[in-house]
Each structure stands twice: as structure tokens, then as C-alpha cells.
Design a protein around this motif. Structure first.
Motif, PDB file in Angstrom:
ATOM      1  N   ASN A   1      58.837  17.878  26.032  1.00 56.69           N
ATOM      2  CA  ASN A   1      58.990  19.215  26.609  1.00 56.69           C
ATOM      3  C   ASN A   1      59.498  19.172  28.049  1.00 56.69           C
ATOM      4  O   ASN A   1      59.930  20.201  28.577  1.00 56.69           O
ATOM      5  CB  ASN A   1      57.654  19.952  26.563  1.00 56.69           C
ATOM      6  N   THR A   2      59.427  17.990  28.674  1.00 54.44           N
ATOM      7  CA  THR A   2      59.813  17.836  30.077  1.00 54.44           C
ATOM      8  C   THR A   2      60.804  16.687  30.210  1.00 54.44           C
ATOM      9  O   THR A   2      60.653  15.650  29.562  1.00 54.44           O
ATOM     10  CB  THR A   2      58.576  17.560  30.951  1.00 54.44           C
ATOM     11  N   VAL A   3      61.795  16.880  31.080  1.00 49.35           N
ATOM     12  CA  VAL A   3      62.813  15.863  31.334  1.00 49.35           C
ATOM     13  C   VAL A   3      62.832  15.563  32.827  1.00 49.35           C
ATOM     14  O   VAL A   3      62.849  16.482  33.653  1.00 49.35           O
ATOM     15  CB  VAL A   3      64.211  16.337  30.879  1.00 49.35           C
ATOM     16  N   HIS A   4      62.827  14.271  33.173  1.00 46.27           N
ATOM     17  CA  HIS A   4      62.969  13.830  34.553  1.00 46.27           C
ATOM     18  C   HIS A   4      64.369  13.248  34.726  1.00 46.27           C
ATOM     19  O   HIS A   4      64.751  12.309  34.019  1.00 46.27           O
ATOM     20  CB  HIS A   4      61.926  12.763  34.895  1.00 46.27           C
ATOM     21  N   LEU A   5      65.133  13.804  35.663  1.00 46.75           N
ATOM     22  CA  LEU A   5      66.472  13.310  35.961  1.00 46.75           C
ATOM     23  C   LEU A   5      66.424  12.558  37.285  1.00 46.75           C
ATOM     24  O   LEU A   5      65.993  13.105  38.302  1.00 46.75           O
ATOM     25  CB  LEU A   5      67.467  14.471  36.062  1.00 46.75           C
ATOM     26  N   HIS A   6      66.886  11.293  37.267  1.00 46.29           N
ATOM     27  CA  HIS A   6      66.841  10.425  38.443  1.00 46.29           C
ATOM     28  C   HIS A   6      68.241  10.197  39.000  1.00 46.29           C
ATOM     29  O   HIS A   6      69.210  10.046  38.243  1.00 46.29           O
ATOM     30  CB  HIS A   6      66.238   9.066  38.085  1.00 46.29           C
ATOM     31  N   LEU A   7      68.328  10.139  40.318  1.00 45.54           N
ATOM     32  CA  LEU A   7      69.549   9.709  41.002  1.00 45.54           C
ATOM     33  C   LEU A   7      69.220   8.485  41.835  1.00 45.54           C
ATOM     34  O   LEU A   7      68.297   8.510  42.658  1.00 45.54           O
ATOM     35  CB  LEU A   7      70.095  10.824  41.902  1.00 45.54           C
ATOM     36  N   ASN A   8      69.953   7.379  41.610  1.00 45.83           N
ATOM     37  CA  ASN A   8      69.847   6.207  42.474  1.00 45.83           C
ATOM     38  C   ASN A   8      71.246   5.789  42.910  1.00 45.83           C
ATOM     39  O   ASN A   8      72.217   6.517  42.677  1.00 45.83           O
ATOM     40  CB  ASN A   8      69.109   5.062  41.768  1.00 45.83           C
ATOM     41  N   GLN A   9      71.361   4.627  43.560  1.00 43.83           N
ATOM     42  CA  GLN A   9      72.654   4.214  44.107  1.00 43.83           C
ATOM     43  C   GLN A   9      73.674   3.880  43.037  1.00 43.83           C
ATOM     44  O   GLN A   9      74.859   3.703  43.335  1.00 43.83           O
ATOM     45  CB  GLN A   9      72.489   3.022  45.056  1.00 43.83           C
TER      46      GLN A   9
END
Length: 346
Positions: free
Chosen positions: A60-68
Motif C-alpha cells: 500500500n506504500t511506496v518509498h522512492l529513493h534518490l542517490n548519486q
């Protein structure tokens, strides 16, 4: 009136949009009301891999990550001919300059030269400064006639979830934050084909926009603070699933269109009308309608408010020379019968 109006509306258990929609569908069995959609049921991953797009155990939940190395993004599995698109979103915290989190609808993958688009774009900030964001629309490939508005938020969007909603019908577009309708665009003859009219999918992305996102590119992404994480939960897709090539209308589509069209702005409560007016007077710091450098003659659909014109002309003009949410490409079931709401549990 003070900011208490916004805080009160943000705690509303059921949104105005849903209340009016339920009134419209009462007694109708042909088209169901909006429901929360699991990721597996409604979405597919765009980019980011297993390390940058993480799903909760209940899907039900999505985590979107930004890295280098890369950001992350997903899109709806289907395209919709008008609809209600919504999510509860928590933005990254601390230093987030140069980052863009986008929640938007588009058909650019299908109609490259004549695409339509509706945007929420959250522009990263320096810690301690208010978050800024913009809404925008494009119709029929009219990218040279962007209709951007920019604002600050009256709360810290990294501290708690807030619901962001795009309502798109054949006659109007409304952007909501929680129960506050912050912007309305009515279809008019003056807009012509610029009003979005082709089926669109829903997208969500996080990416590095150092060249323009924060103070025109003055402040860049600092990967010392990575990973930057945005969380999206209780996603809603409500509209007529459509094949953009065949573009066939069905009875169900007509039912859904009728539902969506009943959500009339003039039915909004007096408190919500006051909140809308207050928001635009206090928190909007740019509108294309008042940008005389860009449009010496305002676009024909603009209704000029003399007070806003006086205030906005002193605020400068953001750089809109670069296309937004162009990200780096490095690198089964509805959860319940619960209707979506905008309850803020935090």
C-alpha cells in the motif's frame, strides 16, 4: 482569517471531493466510487531498480529513493480518460535542494508531439526554508504555453503525510491539497485544444534537477544527505480505463464522467472557498497570468485580479526554460473496500 483554516481542513476525515462523488454515485451500480489501489493492482515501476523503489509488505506504500546513481519512479498500468488521481505523500526531510518530487498525469509516451499533462511538482528546499511547489498543465503538446503557478506550503510536508489530488473532467481541472482546492482551471473556448483531452497515465518520480529546481539552480543536490526518500501511500486511481489508440467510449465511461462532473466548485463550502482564496492570496508567488515578460498579453483564459497583479509583479520570474520531471535513466488486488479519504493520522 488565519492559517487555522488550513490546519482544520487538513484534519478533515472525508474530503469534499469524495463526499460530492458519493452523492453522485448513490443508487448507481454501474460505476464504483474511488478506492485505494495496491501497487501490484494499479502500477508498474519506471526506473530505480530494487534498491531505489521499495514497497511495503501490504503493498500500500511506496518509498522512492534518490542517490548519486539514480532516482526512482512508477506509473499506472493503465491510462484513463478523465479521472481522480490521488495519494498521501510525505516528502524528504533535511537539506533537499535540487530535488524534484513529481506527482502528475501524462500521455507523453504515446503522443510525443501532442501530449497532455497535469502536474504537482515539489521543488527541494534548504533546511529551515518553506517548501515550494508548482502546478501546471499542458494540452495537445502546447509546451511553449506552460500554465505554471508556484506556491509555498503552510505546513512542513516532510513531517507527516498529506493528500494531494488531481481531479480532471471534460470541463474542469482542480488541484487539491487535503481538503483545500488550491487551483481550478475551467475549460473555455479560449483555451481551444490546450485543454487536456486525451487519455493519461499517473506518474510519480524523484530525481535530480540541480540545474533549476532550487533558486534557479543556485543550490544543488548535496549527496552527503543521501538517500533522499519520499513516501507515497493510499494511492487512488478512479476513472475510465481507456485505450488511447482506439479511444472507445463505453457506458461505464459515461457513468464515471457523469460522476466526476458532479464535483462542482460552486458546491464547495464557504469555509473551503475562504481557504482557497486565502491560499492563493498568501501562498501563491507566481502565476503565468501575471508574467508580463513571458506573456505581454495575458493568455485569453486568464481573469486578472488587480490585487494579485500588483503583488506578483514584484516577486520576480522563475526560470521555466527547462522541461520538468525529465529523470536520469542510469541504471494484485484492491487492498480493501474502504473508500479513500484524506485523514491525516500524524
Amino acid at each position: 482569517m488565519n492559517d487555522q483554516v488550513f490546519n482544520t481542513l487538513s484534519k478533515t476525515t472525508i474530503s469534499l471531493s469524495l463526499l460530492l462523488l458519493l452523492q453522485a454515485v448513490s443508487g448507481s451500480a454501474a460505476a464504483s466510487p474511488p478506492r485505494i489501489i495496491s501497487f501490484q493492482k494499479g502500477f508498474t515501476q519506471l526506473f530505480g531498480g530494487d534498491t531505489n523503489l521499495l514497497r511495503s509488505d501490504d503493498d500500500n506504500t511506496v518509498h522512492l529513493h534518490l542517490n548519486q546513481y539514480t532516482g526512482a519512479g512508477f506509473k499506472s498500468s493503465n491510462m484513463y480518460n478523465h479521472g481522480l488521481f490521488s495519494a498521501r505523500i510525505k516528502l524528504p526531510s533535511e537539506y533537499t535542494a535540487g530535488i524534484v518530487v513529481a506527482f502528475y498525469t501524462s500521455n507523453g509516451d504515446v503522443f510525443e508531439k501532442t501530449h497532455d499533462e497535469l502536474d504537482f511538482e515539489f521543488l527541494g528546499n534548504i533546511k529551515g526554508k518553506p517548501w515550494r511547489f508548482q502546478t501546471n498543465l499542458y494540452g495537445n503538446g502546447s509546451t511553449h504555453r506552460g500554465r505554471e503557478e508556484r506556491y509555498t506550503l503552510w505546513f512542513d510536508p516532510s513531517k507527516a503525510y498529506h493528500r494531494y489530488t488531481i481531479l480532471w473532467t471534460s470541463s474542469k481541472i482542480i488541484f487539491y491539497i487535503d481538503a483545500v482546492p488550491i487551483r481550478e482551471i475551467l475549460r473555455s473556448p479560449e483555451m481551444g485544444s490546450d485543454f487536456p483531452s486525451k487519455p493519461m497515465a499517473l506518474y510519480a518520480t524523484i530525481w535530480d534537477a540541480s540545474s533549476w529546481a532550487t533558486n534557479g539552480g543556485k543550490y544543488k543536490v548535496n549527496y552527503k544527505y543521501a538517500p533522499f526518500v519520499t513516501e507515497m501511500t493510499d494511492l487512488v486511481l478512479h476513472g475510465c480505463i481507456s485505450n488511447p489508440i482506439q479511444d472507445l467510449s463505453t457506458n461505464t465511461c459515461m457513468e464515471i464522467d457523469q460522476q466526476l462532473e458532479t464535483i462542482r466548485y460552486n458546491n464547495i463550502t464557504r469555509k473551503q472557498k475562504s481557504a482557497t482564496k486565502r491560499f492563493r492570496e498568501k501562498y501563491m508567488y507566481y502565476s503565468y497570468c501575471y508574467d508580463t515578460l513571458r506573456y505581454p498579453i495575458p493568455p485569453p483564459e486568464c481573469v486578472i485580479d488587480p490585487l494579485l497583479r500588483q503583488r506578483l509583479k514584484e516577486n520576480g520570474r522563475p526560470d521555466f526554460g527547462r522541461r520538468h520531471h525529465r529523470h536520469s535513466r542510469k541504471g494484485s488486488q484492491v487492498l480493501s473496500s474502504k473508500l479513500y479519504d484524506i485523514e491525516d493520522e500524524d
